[in-house]
Design a protein around this motif. Structure first.
Motif, PDB file in Angstrom:
ATOM      1  N   PRO A  48       4.000 -43.159  14.358  1.00 28.68           N
ATOM      2  CA  PRO A  48       4.420 -44.553  14.522  1.00 28.68           C
ATOM      3  C   PRO A  48       3.329 -45.409  15.150  1.00 28.68           C
ATOM      4  O   PRO A  48       2.734 -45.031  16.155  1.00 28.68           O
ATOM      5  CB  PRO A  48       5.645 -44.438  15.440  1.00 28.68           C
ATOM      6  N   GLY A  49       3.070 -46.579  14.544  1.00 26.36           N
ATOM      7  CA  GLY A  49       2.009 -47.447  15.051  1.00 26.36           C
ATOM      8  C   GLY A  49       2.440 -48.859  15.371  1.00 26.36           C
ATOM      9  O   GLY A  49       1.727 -49.594  16.048  1.00 26.36           O
ATOM     10  N   ILE A  50       3.605 -49.282  14.878  1.00 29.43           N
ATOM     11  CA  ILE A  50       4.154 -50.611  15.193  1.00 29.43           C
ATOM     12  C   ILE A  50       5.573 -50.424  15.707  1.00 29.43           C
ATOM     13  O   ILE A  50       6.405 -49.802  15.047  1.00 29.43           O
ATOM     14  CB  ILE A  50       4.162 -51.533  13.961  1.00 29.43           C
ATOM     15  N   HIS A  51       5.841 -50.963  16.890  1.00 33.99           N
ATOM     16  CA  HIS A  51       7.155 -50.803  17.512  1.00 33.99           C
ATOM     17  C   HIS A  51       7.885 -52.133  17.686  1.00 33.99           C
ATOM     18  O   HIS A  51       9.066 -52.142  18.012  1.00 33.99           O
ATOM     19  CB  HIS A  51       7.011 -50.104  18.861  1.00 33.99           C
ATOM     20  N   THR A  52       7.177 -53.235  17.440  1.00 38.27           N
ATOM     21  CA  THR A  52       7.764 -54.563  17.557  1.00 38.27           C
ATOM     22  C   THR A  52       7.333 -55.395  16.363  1.00 38.27           C
ATOM     23  O   THR A  52       6.140 -55.426  16.016  1.00 38.27           O
ATOM     24  CB  THR A  52       7.322 -55.268  18.852  1.00 38.27           C
ATOM     25  N   VAL A  53       8.287 -56.039  15.707  1.00 36.59           N
ATOM     26  CA  VAL A  53       8.000 -56.940  14.598  1.00 36.59           C
ATOM     27  C   VAL A  53       8.599 -58.300  14.954  1.00 36.59           C
ATOM     28  O   VAL A  53       9.821 -58.419  15.096  1.00 36.59           O
ATOM     29  CB  VAL A  53       8.596 -56.434  13.273  1.00 36.59           C
ATOM     30  N   GLY A  54       7.746 -59.295  15.075  1.00 38.74           N
ATOM     31  CA  GLY A  54       8.233 -60.597  15.529  1.00 38.74           C
ATOM     32  C   GLY A  54       8.804 -60.460  16.931  1.00 38.74           C
ATOM     33  O   GLY A  54       8.155 -59.939  17.842  1.00 38.74           O
ATOM     34  N   GLU A  55      10.042 -60.892  17.109  1.00 36.31           N
ATOM     35  CA  GLU A  55      10.693 -60.787  18.415  1.00 36.31           C
ATOM     36  C   GLU A  55      11.642 -59.595  18.490  1.00 36.31           C
ATOM     37  O   GLU A  55      12.381 -59.451  19.474  1.00 36.31           O
ATOM     38  CB  GLU A  55      11.468 -62.086  18.707  1.00 36.31           C
ATOM     39  N   MET A  56      11.625 -58.739  17.468  1.00 35.18           N
ATOM     40  CA  MET A  56      12.512 -57.587  17.445  1.00 35.18           C
ATOM     41  C   MET A  56      11.729 -56.294  17.687  1.00 35.18           C
ATOM     42  O   MET A  56      10.591 -56.161  17.237  1.00 35.18           O
ATOM     43  CB  MET A  56      13.246 -57.502  16.107  1.00 35.18           C
ATOM     44  N   SER A  57      12.360 -55.357  18.375  1.00 33.06           N
ATOM     45  CA  SER A  57      11.737 -54.070  18.682  1.00 33.06           C
ATOM     46  C   SER A  57      12.603 -52.926  18.184  1.00 33.06           C
ATOM     47  O   SER A  57      13.835 -53.032  18.154  1.00 33.06           O
ATOM     48  CB  SER A  57      11.517 -53.924  20.196  1.00 33.06           C
ATOM     49  N   TYR A  58      11.947 -51.847  17.801  1.00 41.41           N
ATOM     50  CA  TYR A  58      12.683 -50.649  17.419  1.00 41.41           C
ATOM     51  C   TYR A  58      13.283 -49.998  18.659  1.00 41.41           C
ATOM     52  O   TYR A  58      12.685 -50.019  19.734  1.00 41.41           O
ATOM     53  CB  TYR A  58      11.764 -49.659  16.703  1.00 41.41           C
ATOM     54  N   ASN A  59      14.433 -49.382  18.479  1.00 41.30           N
ATOM     55  CA  ASN A  59      15.117 -48.736  19.591  1.00 41.30           C
ATOM     56  C   ASN A  59      14.538 -47.364  19.917  1.00 41.30           C
ATOM     57  O   ASN A  59      14.642 -46.899  21.052  1.00 41.30           O
ATOM     58  CB  ASN A  59      16.608 -48.564  19.268  1.00 41.30           C
ATOM     59  N   HIS A  60      13.959 -46.718  18.920  1.00 35.92           N
ATOM     60  CA  HIS A  60      13.527 -45.335  19.085  1.00 35.92           C
ATOM     61  C   HIS A  60      12.066 -45.190  18.680  1.00 35.92           C
ATOM     62  O   HIS A  60      11.609 -45.842  17.732  1.00 35.92           O
ATOM     63  CB  HIS A  60      14.401 -44.409  18.221  1.00 35.92           C
ATOM     64  N   TRP A  61      11.344 -44.323  19.417  1.00 36.77           N
ATOM     65  CA  TRP A  61       9.917 -44.157  19.126  1.00 36.77           C
ATOM     66  C   TRP A  61       9.684 -43.635  17.715  1.00 36.77           C
ATOM     67  O   TRP A  61       8.718 -44.018  17.053  1.00 36.77           O
ATOM     68  CB  TRP A  61       9.292 -43.194  20.146  1.00 36.77           C
ATOM     69  N   PHE A  62      10.579 -42.772  17.215  1.00 38.60           N
ATOM     70  CA  PHE A  62      10.408 -42.220  15.875  1.00 38.60           C
ATOM     71  C   PHE A  62      10.712 -43.234  14.770  1.00 38.60           C
ATOM     72  O   PHE A  62      10.592 -42.900  13.591  1.00 38.60           O
ATOM     73  CB  PHE A  62      11.315 -41.004  15.675  1.00 38.60           C
ATOM     74  N   TYR A 346      14.475 -42.467  22.803  1.00 38.00           N
ATOM     75  CA  TYR A 346      14.866 -43.867  22.719  1.00 38.00           C
ATOM     76  C   TYR A 346      13.986 -44.647  23.689  1.00 38.00           C
ATOM     77  O   TYR A 346      13.720 -44.198  24.814  1.00 38.00           O
ATOM     78  CB  TYR A 346      16.343 -44.047  23.064  1.00 38.00           C
ATOM     79  N   MET A 347      13.519 -45.815  23.275  1.00 36.59           N
ATOM     80  CA  MET A 347      12.545 -46.549  24.074  1.00 36.59           C
ATOM     81  C   MET A 347      13.071 -46.861  25.474  1.00 36.59           C
ATOM     82  O   MET A 347      12.340 -46.750  26.467  1.00 36.59           O
ATOM     83  CB  MET A 347      12.142 -47.839  23.353  1.00 36.59           C
ATOM     84  N   ALA A 348      14.351 -47.226  25.569  1.00 33.29           N
ATOM     85  CA  ALA A 348      14.936 -47.518  26.876  1.00 33.29           C
ATOM     86  C   ALA A 348      14.961 -46.278  27.752  1.00 33.29           C
ATOM     87  O   ALA A 348      14.704 -46.341  28.965  1.00 33.29           O
ATOM     88  CB  ALA A 348      16.345 -48.079  26.710  1.00 33.29           C
ATOM     89  N   ASN A 349      15.256 -45.142  27.151  1.00 38.47           N
ATOM     90  CA  ASN A 349      15.298 -43.897  27.916  1.00 38.47           C
ATOM     91  C   ASN A 349      13.920 -43.450  28.364  1.00 38.47           C
ATOM     92  O   ASN A 349      13.753 -42.902  29.457  1.00 38.47           O
ATOM     93  CB  ASN A 349      15.950 -42.790  27.091  1.00 38.47           C
TER      94      ASN A 349
END
Length: 533
Positions: A48-62, A346-349
């Motif tokens: 994974p190389g992009i975790h945020t697109v615009g103002e939205m972020s993925y919840n999980h690193w995978f 999960y990014m929060a975790n």
């Protein structure tokens, strides 16, 4: 306290949440030490190389968008390049400047300005919704072609030299699998064997083992190698609507090993996840009171062997190796007692768990099972059927005639295992792996000796190594004659990322190739030998 928090924030940012930039043109790395002159070829890695697109972020690193990168070796020099996989998912997200395609840990919803009913109809028209083609896990080979892959029915062909994204391939057009592993095997003839799950085909849910031949007829040279895919065996799932999740499988010379673990995918929940406002990963549940079934498929008869083998509930992702010995099938895996590993990413975790120094509730264990294929059919209940004196693993017949397998724990704390693939399916000795113990971040890489149980390791301060990959010496005689390659990122802003080269026998550092680029922590990959002309 402030220093520790600063370090944690740096680690999370550098490794997990920071968007990368691609490096599409090759740049020369700065070599310290030396790179063996015999090392000629290209190491390609995916992650994974992009975790945020615009103002939205993925919840999980995978869930992050795939970034391919490569290290090319020629005459002691190293060149680096990276490119984002131009998947349909990537293109749609970039065009919308937001996440519009769902991943397993992140459910995407339509733009409020667009017609929600059109999106809803798309989901309703499929028992299994159409998955992403964000193929971020591995690089696999079919014939002479290379593909970025994840675990859906889509793979993307790539140019291994330029890293350009080529055509999109749908497994379903060649073999009926909705999900497939990113860890295939390659036999002595160069054929590729893989495994996938067929959901609801003719009212059945099955595990499909298929083979893609390495050589194709001349008339098919310009077509996908998967056109000639052959189903070797299909195994009905224990539960029609709850097939087992699996990330890899094992293979020996004569057998394929499928572990049907009690980590189950609920098909009904999967089909309704979008409307219930939950992600697909929430449809996977671990049942700690159920058995783990071992299916041993004979490649010659294309059928499972007659006995039923099982063990206690476990969760695993990676097979290490498997081999046959004196009428037994021996296989080694990295096993857990629960599914906390996935939850931890999960990014929060990640932020919470790292800052609070929390840990996995189940550490990874290098676990050996021994299955007595040719056993005494008249053996009494409770008698150990394993006749290999060098292992403490056991297998006993229960009162129902099934065989309960209890493993030997070889070591603990390692993940992302690799071996000298020349020994795949054969009796072997050495495992090369990341060392994580109770933490989600690998702090070092290790060489584990399955015979002596001794471990060698490499680490460097504030350096975070990716999965180690073994490359054999062209004139090597011993199993560990070769080198280890690992891409290293650092949370030290003064230290550039680098490609590490270790002597596989001694585990001493031979050299490192530092690059002035935005290198990411990757997941899996392949080494393609060649002269790079």
């Amino acid at each position: 306290m402030e220093q520790r928090e600063d370090k944690v924030e740096s680690v999370v940012g550098v490794i997990f949440s920071k968007n990368r930039q691609e490096c599409p043109e090759p740049i020369k790395a700065e070599v310290q030490g030396s790179i063996p002159k015999w090392l000629q070829g290209t190491l390609i890695r995916n992650g994974p190389g992009i975790h945020t697109v615009g103002e939205m972020s993925y919840n999980h690193w995978f869930d992050g968008l795939s970034l391919l990168h490569s290290f090319t070796f020629k005459n002691g020099e190293v060149h680096y390049r990276s490119k984002f996989l131009r998947s349909d998912t990537y293109n749609s997200n970039m065009e919308a400047n937001r996440i519009v395609v769902s991943e397993f840990g992140t459910m995407a919803y339509p733009d409020p300005c667009k017609n929600i009913f059109a999106k809803a109809f798309t989901y309703l028209s499929h028992v299994v919704p159409e998955f992403t083609d964000n193929c971020l896990i591995n690089i696999i080979r079919f014939g002479n072609d290379y593909y970025a892959s994840s675990e859906t029915n889509f793979i993307r062909k790539i140019d291994p030299k330029s890293l350009d994204t080529l055509e999109k391939v749908d497994y379903l057009k060649h073999v009926t699998v909705n999900l497939a592993t990113s860890h295939p095997h390659y036999d002595n003839e160069g054929n590729t064997l893989n495994m996938g799950t067929s959901i609801g085909d003719k009212g059945k849910t099955k595990y499909i083992i298929f083979k893609v031949p390495s050589k194709v007829p001349d008339k098919d040279k310009k077509k996908s190698p998967l056109k000639n895919a052959e189903v070797l065996c299909s195994i009905p799932a224990h539960r029609l609507l709850s097939p087992s999740y699996y990330h890899s499988f094992g293979m020996t010379e004569n057998y394929v090993i499928l572990i049907e673990q009690p980590l189950k995918l609920d098909i009904v929940k999967l089909a309704t996840a979008y409307f219930r406002g939950v992600n697909w990963a929430s449809c996977i549940t671990f049942y700690d009171d159920e058995k783990t079934w071992f299916h041993i498929i004979d490649k010659r008869t294309k059928k499972p062997v007659g006995e039923k083998f099982y063990s206690d509930a476990l969760v695993f992702y990676h097979h290490i190796n498997a081999y046959e010995e004196d009428g037994h099938v021996v296989f080694d895996i990295i096993a857990y007692k629960d599914n906390s590993l996935y939850e931890m990413f999960y990014m929060a975790n990640l932020q919470k768990e790292l800052s609070e120094e929390a840990a996995l509730t189940s550490a990874p264990s290098c676990t050996r099972f021994v299955v007595p294929i040719h056993n005494d059919k008249k053996a009494d209940v409770g008698v150990n059927l394993v006749k290999i004196p060098t292992t403490t693993a056991t297998a006993v017949k229960d009162k129902d005639g099934q065989i309960y397998c209890h493993p030997e724990i070889l070591c603990e704390g390692i993940e992302l295992p690799r071996i000298n693939y020349d020994y795949n399916g054969k009796k072997y000795r050495y495992v090369y792996a990341s060392y994580v113990e109770w933490r989600p971040i690998p702090t070092k890489i290790v060489k584990f000796d399955t015979v002596t149980k001794k471990m060698l390791s490499w680490s460097d301060e504030m350096c975070w190594p990716a999965e180690p990959l073994f490359v054999p010496h062209p004139d090597g005689k011993d199993e560990d004659d070769g080198i280890i390659l690992s891409s290293i990122v650092s949370s030290n802003p003064k230290k550039s990322p680098f490609l590490l080269v270790l002597d596989a026998k001694t585990f001493k550092e031979l050299g490192r190739a530092s690059v002035n680029a935005n290198v990411h922590l990757d997941l899996h990959g392949v080494f393609i030998p060649g002269n790079n002309n």
